[in-house]
Design a protein around this motif. Structure first.
Motif, PDB file in Angstrom:
ATOM      1  N   SER A 193       0.691   2.518  -3.939  1.00  0.00           N
ATOM      2  CA  SER A 193      -0.571   3.257  -4.023  1.00  0.00           C
ATOM      3  C   SER A 193      -0.457   4.463  -4.942  1.00  0.00           C
ATOM      4  CB  SER A 193      -1.039   3.680  -2.639  1.00  0.00           C
ATOM      5  OG  SER A 193      -0.102   4.572  -2.055  1.00  0.00           O
ATOM      6  N   GLN A 250       0.825  -1.215   0.000  1.00  0.00           N
ATOM      7  CA  GLN A 250       0.000   0.000   0.000  1.00  0.00           C
ATOM      8  C   GLN A 250       0.856   1.260   0.000  1.00  0.00           C
ATOM      9  OE1 GLN A 250      -2.842  -0.306   3.184  1.00  0.00           O
ATOM     10  NE2 GLN A 250      -3.821  -2.105   2.277  1.00  0.00           N
ATOM     11  N   ASN A 251       1.958   1.259   0.771  1.00  0.00           N
ATOM     12  CA  ASN A 251       2.808   2.447   0.835  1.00  0.00           C
ATOM     13  C   ASN A 251       3.589   2.667  -0.451  1.00  0.00           C
ATOM     14  OD1 ASN A 251       1.985   2.944   3.450  1.00  0.00           O
ATOM     15  ND2 ASN A 251       3.732   1.942   4.386  1.00  0.00           N
ATOM     16  N   ILE A 274      -6.561   3.077  -6.642  1.00  0.00           N
ATOM     17  CA  ILE A 274      -7.643   2.130  -6.390  1.00  0.00           C
ATOM     18  C   ILE A 274      -8.970   2.889  -6.374  1.00  0.00           C
ATOM     19  CG2 ILE A 274      -8.618   0.503  -4.723  1.00  0.00           C
ATOM     20  CD1 ILE A 274      -5.730  -0.013  -3.795  1.00  0.00           C
TER      21      ILE A 274
END
Length: 87
Positions: free
Chosen positions: A44, A40-41, A49
């Motif tokens: 992203s 995610q870090n 998303i």
């Protein structure tokens, strides 16, 4: 859920084992937490998303009337002379 074989170095494996023991959780659970955070870090910014929208081209047949066939159903579409393929 995606199941994958992830290759990590022996040093990282040792750190992961010790950290999981210290936290009193399974190695798999700790590795999952770390991977989820890292993905995610780090990714992203690359993949937005929820912002992915499929654009479909306009239907060229929209608001058109179907083709009307006004010929007599008893009438031959191909003349009998042309129908005989042996000639």
């Amino acid at each position: 859920m995606i199941i994958s074989n992830v290759k990590i170095s022996p040093d990282s494996q040792e750190i992961l084992l010790k950290a999981a023991a210290k936290k009193r959780i399974s190695v798999e659970e700790l590795a999952s937490e770390i991977l989820n955070e890292a993905i995610q870090n780090k990714l992203s910014g690359i993949v937005a998303i929820g912002a992915v929208e499929k654009k479909y081209s306009a239907n060229p047949l929209a608001n058109k009337q179907p083709y009307a066939y006004y010929a007599d159903p008893e009438e031959l579409a191909i003349p009998i002379e042309d129908w005989n393929i042996e000639n």
